[in-house]
Design an enzyme around this catalytic site. Structure first.
Site, PDB file in Angstrom:
ATOM      1  CE1 TYR A   1     -50.022 -17.314 -32.793  1.00 45.96           C
ATOM      2  CE2 TYR A   1     -50.084 -14.993 -32.210  1.00 45.96           C
ATOM      3  CZ  TYR A   1     -49.723 -16.295 -31.916  1.00 45.96           C
ATOM      4  OH  TYR A   1     -49.059 -16.564 -30.731  1.00 45.96           O
TER       5      TYR A   1
HETATM    6  N1  LIG Z   1     -43.076 -16.938 -28.481  1.00 45.43           N
HETATM    7  C1  LIG Z   1     -43.898 -15.938 -28.260  1.00 45.43           C
HETATM    8  O1  LIG Z   1     -43.480 -14.768 -28.258  1.00 45.43           O
HETATM    9  C2  LIG Z   1     -45.335 -16.182 -27.936  1.00 45.43           C
HETATM   10  C3  LIG Z   1     -46.109 -15.092 -27.497  1.00 45.43           C
HETATM   11  C4  LIG Z   1     -47.444 -15.288 -27.206  1.00 45.43           C
HETATM   12  C5  LIG Z   1     -47.996 -16.549 -27.324  1.00 45.43           C
HETATM   13  N2  LIG Z   1     -47.229 -17.593 -27.747  1.00 45.43           N
HETATM   14  C6  LIG Z   1     -47.865 -18.901 -27.860  1.00 45.43           C
HETATM   15  O2  LIG Z   1     -47.119 -19.850 -27.132  1.00 45.43           O
HETATM   16  C7  LIG Z   1     -47.253 -21.137 -27.735  1.00 45.43           C
HETATM   17  C8  LIG Z   1     -45.889 -21.725 -28.011  1.00 45.43           C
HETATM   18  O3  LIG Z   1     -45.183 -20.849 -28.878  1.00 45.43           O
HETATM   19  P1  LIG Z   1     -43.607 -20.930 -29.093  1.00 45.43           P
HETATM   20  O4  LIG Z   1     -43.148 -19.555 -29.216  1.00 45.43           O
HETATM   21  O5  LIG Z   1     -42.997 -21.847 -28.095  1.00 45.43           O
HETATM   22  O6  LIG Z   1     -43.573 -21.562 -30.566  1.00 45.43           O
HETATM   23  P2  LIG Z   1     -42.603 -22.631 -31.275  1.00 45.43           P
HETATM   24  O7  LIG Z   1     -41.249 -22.552 -30.700  1.00 45.43           O
HETATM   25  O8  LIG Z   1     -42.783 -22.437 -32.726  1.00 45.43           O
HETATM   26  O9  LIG Z   1     -43.260 -24.017 -30.847  1.00 45.43           O
HETATM   27  C9  LIG Z   1     -44.512 -24.397 -31.343  1.00 45.43           C
HETATM   28  C10 LIG Z   1     -44.751 -25.851 -31.048  1.00 45.43           C
HETATM   29  O10 LIG Z   1     -46.006 -26.225 -31.643  1.00 45.43           O
HETATM   30  C11 LIG Z   1     -45.804 -27.358 -32.461  1.00 45.43           C
HETATM   31  N3  LIG Z   1     -46.727 -27.385 -33.587  1.00 45.43           N
HETATM   32  C12 LIG Z   1     -46.918 -26.433 -34.534  1.00 45.43           C
HETATM   33  N4  LIG Z   1     -47.788 -26.862 -35.449  1.00 45.43           N
HETATM   34  C13 LIG Z   1     -48.167 -28.110 -35.081  1.00 45.43           C
HETATM   35  C14 LIG Z   1     -49.023 -29.087 -35.642  1.00 45.43           C
HETATM   36  N5  LIG Z   1     -49.696 -28.885 -36.797  1.00 45.43           N
HETATM   37  N6  LIG Z   1     -49.164 -30.261 -35.012  1.00 45.43           N
HETATM   38  C15 LIG Z   1     -48.489 -30.506 -33.865  1.00 45.43           C
HETATM   39  N7  LIG Z   1     -47.660 -29.622 -33.286  1.00 45.43           N
HETATM   40  C16 LIG Z   1     -47.496 -28.444 -33.890  1.00 45.43           C
HETATM   41  C17 LIG Z   1     -44.345 -27.219 -32.908  1.00 45.43           C
HETATM   42  O11 LIG Z   1     -43.786 -28.462 -33.318  1.00 45.43           O
HETATM   43  P3  LIG Z   1     -43.715 -28.973 -34.845  1.00 45.43           P
HETATM   44  O12 LIG Z   1     -43.471 -27.778 -35.717  1.00 45.43           O
HETATM   45  O13 LIG Z   1     -42.611 -29.951 -34.794  1.00 45.43           O
HETATM   46  O14 LIG Z   1     -45.050 -29.629 -35.077  1.00 45.43           O
HETATM   47  C18 LIG Z   1     -43.679 -26.736 -31.640  1.00 45.43           C
HETATM   48  O15 LIG Z   1     -43.419 -27.819 -30.787  1.00 45.43           O
HETATM   49  C19 LIG Z   1     -48.094 -20.907 -28.979  1.00 45.43           C
HETATM   50  O16 LIG Z   1     -49.444 -21.171 -28.693  1.00 45.43           O
HETATM   51  C20 LIG Z   1     -47.929 -19.435 -29.271  1.00 45.43           C
HETATM   52  O17 LIG Z   1     -48.989 -18.913 -29.996  1.00 45.43           O
HETATM   53  C21 LIG Z   1     -45.917 -17.442 -28.063  1.00 45.43           C
END
Ligand SMILES: NC(=O)c1ccc[n+]([C@@H]2O[C@H](COP(=O)([O-])OP(=O)(O)OC[C@H]3O[C@@H](n4cnc5c(N)ncnc54)[C@H](OP(=O)(O)O)[C@@H]3O)[C@@H](O)[C@H]2O)c1
Length: 260
Positions: free
Chosen positions: A155
């Site tokens: 990651y």
């Molecule tokens: N939450 C945190 O604390 C945090 C902190 C730093 C950075 N981020 C970043 O913020 C972004 C969003 O994170 P989040 O926390 O909102 O995560 P999340 O709730 O798990 O959402 C991730 C999204 O990405 C989609 N996704 C995952 N694999 C995929 C694939 N193979 N093809 C198409 N879509 C895919 C998921 O949908 P499906 O599974 O339905 O495909 C979902 O819509 C990410 O880049 C993450 O690294 C998050």
């Protein structure tokens, strides 16, 4: 309205941070293409946007497949005629494993979704943006790319790579009217990724999830998590003309956690 007449693709727009970005962009006048694998989630977000009077379309896609990346961009052009903004938000975390045991299959999958797909999507939209001499790409990285967290090798490597991709694309695109930036969110604890991880880390360290979160909050100046809406506010700023002189940058939206 900051994005009136713009067409934006938001990958991973079905939930969490991507959903907040999609809804915010639509509220600012953009037509938004919401892409992810879970059809019910992307359709729900599209319904929410349309219910509020906005424009949106869902494209079901697995970003680890090149053909599906093309399907997203083609879908945007069919639905709304152009692509002005690309937000590479979708990501997976991969397993909680030390480097010496990290399974290569999982490593490749994380790289395919988190780093290769943003490249493929950028390749698909840049020629149109260059021809128009305008456009904006925003890559969602993480503070984990700048800190030193254990057990997150694929990651953090993919997200550090995404910062490199951001800078190189920005350098190539700047004189063609296209801006490319990244956001590094801190912990956004309301999302599925964050909640799954808290459980997995708690199980790994045999502690409660509350303890894991408490330790993390102590390393943040504000002492609290960020919200998906706070990330969406920064995303809106960076893709809009309000940030017209900002490119190749990484904005930490982390309440004061990392400082470069
Ligand atoms: N939450 C945190 O604390 C945090 C902190 C730093 C950075 N981020 C970043 O913020 C972004 C969003 O994170 P989040 O926390 O909102 O995560 P999340 O709730 O798990 O959402 C991730 C999204 O990405 C989609 N996704 C995952 N694999 C995929 C694939 N193979 N093809 C198409 N879509 C895919 C998921 O949908 P499906 O599974 O339905 O495909 C979902 O819509 C990410 O880049 C993450 O690294 C998050």
């Amino acid at each position: 309205m900051l994005l009136k007449g713009q067409v934006a693709i938001v990958t991973g727009g079905g939930r969490g941070i991507g959903r907040a970005i999609a809804r915010r962009f639509a509220a600012e006048g953009a037509a938004v293409v919401v892409a992810a694998r879970s059809e019910h989630e992307i359709k729900q977000v599209v319904a929410e946007i349309q219910g509020a009077g906005g424009k949106a379309a869902a494209v079901q896609a697995d970003l680890s497949r090149e053909a599906d990346c093309k399907k997203i961009v083609d879908g945007a052009r069919v639905a709304f005629g152009a692509v002005h903004i690309l937000v590479n938000n979708a990501a997976i975390y991969g397993p909680i494993q030390p480097i010496e045991k990290f399974p290569l299959r999982d490593w490749d999958e994380v790289m395919a979704v988190n780093l290769r797909a943003p490249l493929v999507l950028s390749q698909l939209v840049l020629p149109e943006m260059y021809a128009r001499k305008s456009g904006s790409i925003l890559n969602i990285s993480t503070v984990g790319a700048k800190a030193a967290f254990s057990l997150s090798g694929a990651y953090t490597a993919s997200k550090a790579g995404l910062i490199g991709l951001t800078r190189t694309t920005a350098a190539e695109a700047a004189r063609q009217g296209v801006r490319v930036n990244a956001i590094c969110p801190g912990p956004v604890t309301e999302t599925k990724m964050s909640q799954d991880l808290t459980r997995e880390f708690a199980a790994h360290f045999q502690s409660g999830g509350d303890e894991v979160l408490k330790q993390m909050m102590q390393s943040i100046l504000q002492g609290r998590p960020q919200t998906a809406d706070e990330i969406a506010s920064a995303a809106l700023f960076l893709v809009s003309d309000q940030a017209s002189a900002i490119t190749g940058q990484t904005l930490n939206v982390d309440g004061g956690m990392v400082f470069y």
